[in-house]
Every structure is written in C-alpha cells, then in structure tokens.
Scaffold this active site. Sequence first.
Site, PDB file in Angstrom:
ATOM      1  N   TYR A 123       3.925 -17.885  64.133  1.00 24.22           N
ATOM      2  CA  TYR A 123       3.618 -16.777  63.526  1.00 24.22           C
ATOM      3  C   TYR A 123       2.154 -16.410  64.139  1.00 24.22           C
ATOM      4  CZ  TYR A 123       2.293 -13.837  59.340  1.00 24.22           C
ATOM      5  OH  TYR A 123       1.972 -12.977  58.552  1.00 24.22           O
TER       6      TYR A 123
ATOM      7  N   LYS B 272       2.005 -12.791  65.938  1.00 26.47           N
ATOM      8  CA  LYS B 272       0.926 -11.802  65.477  1.00 26.47           C
ATOM      9  C   LYS B 272      -0.122 -11.438  66.635  1.00 26.47           C
ATOM     10  CE  LYS B 272       2.711 -10.827  61.593  1.00 26.47           C
ATOM     11  NZ  LYS B 272       3.248  -9.740  61.166  1.00 26.47           N
TER      12      LYS B 272
HETATM   13  P1  NDP Z   1       7.619  -9.943  52.292  1.00 29.13           P
HETATM   14  O1  NDP Z   1       8.116 -11.249  52.568  1.00 29.13           O
HETATM   15  O2  NDP Z   1       7.051  -9.586  50.807  1.00 29.13           O
HETATM   16  O3  NDP Z   1       8.557  -8.542  52.732  1.00 29.13           O
HETATM   17  C1  NDP Z   1       9.052  -8.825  54.045  1.00 29.13           C
HETATM   18  C2  NDP Z   1       9.743  -7.231  54.363  1.00 29.13           C
HETATM   19  O4  NDP Z   1      10.390  -7.332  55.650  1.00 29.13           O
HETATM   20  C3  NDP Z   1      10.994  -7.210  53.625  1.00 29.13           C
HETATM   21  O5  NDP Z   1      11.142  -5.827  53.201  1.00 29.13           O
HETATM   22  C4  NDP Z   1      12.097  -7.696  54.345  1.00 29.13           C
HETATM   23  O6  NDP Z   1      13.423  -7.073  53.980  1.00 29.13           O
HETATM   24  C5  NDP Z   1      11.489  -7.096  55.718  1.00 29.13           C
HETATM   25  N1  NDP Z   1      12.243  -7.752  56.779  1.00 29.13           N
HETATM   26  C6  NDP Z   1      12.203  -8.925  57.214  1.00 29.13           C
HETATM   27  N2  NDP Z   1      12.863  -9.475  58.184  1.00 29.13           N
HETATM   28  C7  NDP Z   1      13.479  -8.016  58.660  1.00 29.13           C
HETATM   29  C8  NDP Z   1      14.380  -7.651  59.727  1.00 29.13           C
HETATM   30  N3  NDP Z   1      14.633  -8.587  60.871  1.00 29.13           N
HETATM   31  N4  NDP Z   1      14.710  -6.323  59.745  1.00 29.13           N
HETATM   32  C9  NDP Z   1      14.098  -5.567  58.730  1.00 29.13           C
HETATM   33  N5  NDP Z   1      13.211  -5.919  57.721  1.00 29.13           N
HETATM   34  C10 NDP Z   1      12.996  -7.120  57.736  1.00 29.13           C
HETATM   35  O7  NDP Z   1       6.256  -9.861  53.155  1.00 29.13           O
HETATM   36  P2  NDP Z   1       4.944  -9.273  53.072  1.00 29.13           P
HETATM   37  O8  NDP Z   1       4.996  -7.871  52.426  1.00 29.13           O
HETATM   38  O9  NDP Z   1       3.937 -10.295  52.765  1.00 29.13           O
HETATM   39  O10 NDP Z   1       4.646  -9.135  54.575  1.00 29.13           O
HETATM   40  C11 NDP Z   1       4.729  -7.611  55.267  1.00 29.13           C
HETATM   41  C12 NDP Z   1       4.141  -7.918  56.734  1.00 29.13           C
HETATM   42  O11 NDP Z   1       2.706  -8.214  56.333  1.00 29.13           O
HETATM   43  C13 NDP Z   1       4.537  -9.085  57.456  1.00 29.13           C
HETATM   44  O12 NDP Z   1       4.637  -8.638  58.814  1.00 29.13           O
HETATM   45  C14 NDP Z   1       3.471 -10.121  57.464  1.00 29.13           C
HETATM   46  O13 NDP Z   1       3.636 -10.951  58.429  1.00 29.13           O
HETATM   47  C15 NDP Z   1       2.361  -9.336  57.243  1.00 29.13           C
HETATM   48  N6  NDP Z   1       1.370 -10.067  56.520  1.00 29.13           N
HETATM   49  C16 NDP Z   1       1.309 -10.709  55.430  1.00 29.13           C
HETATM   50  C17 NDP Z   1       0.523 -11.266  54.844  1.00 29.13           C
HETATM   51  C18 NDP Z   1       0.673 -12.008  53.396  1.00 29.13           C
HETATM   52  O14 NDP Z   1      -0.374 -12.781  52.913  1.00 29.13           O
HETATM   53  N7  NDP Z   1       1.482 -11.445  52.513  1.00 29.13           N
HETATM   54  C19 NDP Z   1      -0.851 -11.675  55.299  1.00 29.13           C
HETATM   55  C20 NDP Z   1      -0.899 -11.127  56.844  1.00 29.13           C
HETATM   56  C21 NDP Z   1       0.190 -10.460  57.433  1.00 29.13           C
HETATM   57  P3  NDP Z   1      14.636  -7.850  53.522  1.00 29.13           P
HETATM   58  O15 NDP Z   1      14.359  -8.716  52.414  1.00 29.13           O
HETATM   59  O16 NDP Z   1      15.840  -7.022  53.221  1.00 29.13           O
HETATM   60  O17 NDP Z   1      14.968  -8.825  54.808  1.00 29.13           O
END
Ligand code: NDP
Length: 243
Positions: free
Chosen positions: A155, A159
Amino acid sequence: MTAPRRALVTGASRGIGAAIARGLAADGYAVLLNYRSRDDEAEAVQRAIEAAGGEAHLARFDVTDGDAAERALNALLASDPRPIAVVVNNAGVADDVPFPAMTARQWERVTRTTLDGFFHVTRPLVMPMVRARWGRIVNVSSVSGVIGNRGQVNYSAAKAGLIGATKALAQELAKRKITVNAVAPGPIDTEMLEGAPLPHILAAIPMRRIGTVDEVAGAVRFLVSDAAAYITGQVIGISGGLG
Ligand code: NDP
C-alpha cells in the site's frame, strides 16, 4: 465556472469517494460515480445526490481492467457534450500483512488498483481535457505513501508511486490550465479502517482522533475550485498532524 461540467470520481460507492461525489455535486458538477461491484451502495449515493438537487450517473467498471475502463470512458465522453473536467482517482484497496508473508497476489491487487487504476482512468481523459483548456486531476494517496507504514509495504509503495505520477503529470499539464494534485489522508472513518488497531493508531495522531470523510472531501473540493488554480504538483496531508 462558465459551462456545466462533469466530474468522475472512482470508488464513489461509499466512504471517501462517496463524500467527494456528494461535495462536487453540491458545487454544481454532474458527477459520474465509478465503482466496481456494489450496485446498491452506488445507487444510494446517486439517490442522495439527486435528493439534494444534484446530478449523478453510475459508471460501473473495474479500474484495474484497462479495456473495460477505456470502453466505459469512451462511452461517457461520446454520450454527453459536457466535458469531463475533473477526475478524482480515489478507488483503492488495502491488504495488510508483514512483508515476509506477503503474497504476489496481495502485492499486485493493491499496486494495480492504485497505479494501473490511475493510468487506465486518467490517460483517456487527458487529451479531452487539453482540448477543453481546463481540468483538475486529484489523486487520493495516503499518509502511508508519504512516511511508510509497517504491514503496508504494498500500500505504501502504491500510494508513494501515485505521488510520483502526480508530480510528473502536473509538470506535463501545467501550461494547459490543468492542475494535478494529491491528497494524503491519515486514518479516516470508513470501511477500510474496520479491524484496525484503533488505540495504537490514535496514539500516533497528534490530534488524537480519526478523520471524517467530509474532511477529505473538503480538501478535494478546494483543489478542484478556481481558488486553487495556481496549485499543482502538491500533496495535501489530511491527517490530524500525522506525517
Ligand atoms: P472503501 O473501502 O470504503 O471504498 C473503496 C471504494 O473503492 C469503493 O467504492 C469500491 O467499490 C471502490 N473500488 C475498489 N476497487 C475498485 C476497482 N478495482 N475499481 C473500481 N472501484 C473500486 O475505502 P475508503 O473510502 O476508505 O478509501 C478511499 C480511498 O482513500 C482509497 O484510495 C484509500 O486507499 C484512500 N485512503 C483511505 C484512508 C482511510 O483511512 N480510510 C486513509 C488514506 C487513504 P466496490 O465496493 O464496488 O469495489
């Protein structure tokens, strides 16, 4: 903003992406909600945006699948004369494990979602943005990509790579009125944090609290706004002082 514009948010069916989509819709964008699998969640985000008087459309495709992404993006570009002026690369997954035990599958799933996803989604939209003479690209990185985090070699690598792509593309597009920036959230209250060791995490955060999805969305909305026109190639931490 002169003409109505569209904004594509990847991973918009829940969590941070859903908050960004709601925020951009409130700012007047017609929002394209990308997600991979959970139709019910994406439809709920669409309904919430519409109930608030905004416009949202579903755009289901897997960002790791280059052919599927290109097909979907070409269809979106052809189906509506309004430019896709904003892209938020937010789709991401984590698959934490100490490095000696990490499988090739875990490495690939995480790096491909973030890095191939950025490439597959952003590249087809750049030339249309250049022709429209205005654009905003925001990449959702992580504090883990800035300072590293144990158990997250895959990860953190993904990132950090996304930050490199942000800085390079910002230089390529700077003359075109297209900005490219990244946000680097710390721990944010979403499904991704389920099962994480909260007391340990809180102890590392100077503000001693987890962030909210709207706090990330606020920074993204600012980077997309006209007020941020002179900001490009930057990484904004949203982490309560961590990193
Ligand atoms: P969630 O797991 O809550 O949501 C992830 C989203 O990404 C879902 O809508 C999922 O859709 C979608 N997704 C995953 N894989 C794919 C794919 N291959 N193609 C299209 N859509 C995809 O994550 P967060 O909201 O927590 O995270 C959002 C972003 O923020 C990420 O990039 C994460 O790395 C980053 N982030 C999050 C942090 C945290 O603490 N939460 C901290 C720092 C960064 P579906 O379910 O339909 O697959």
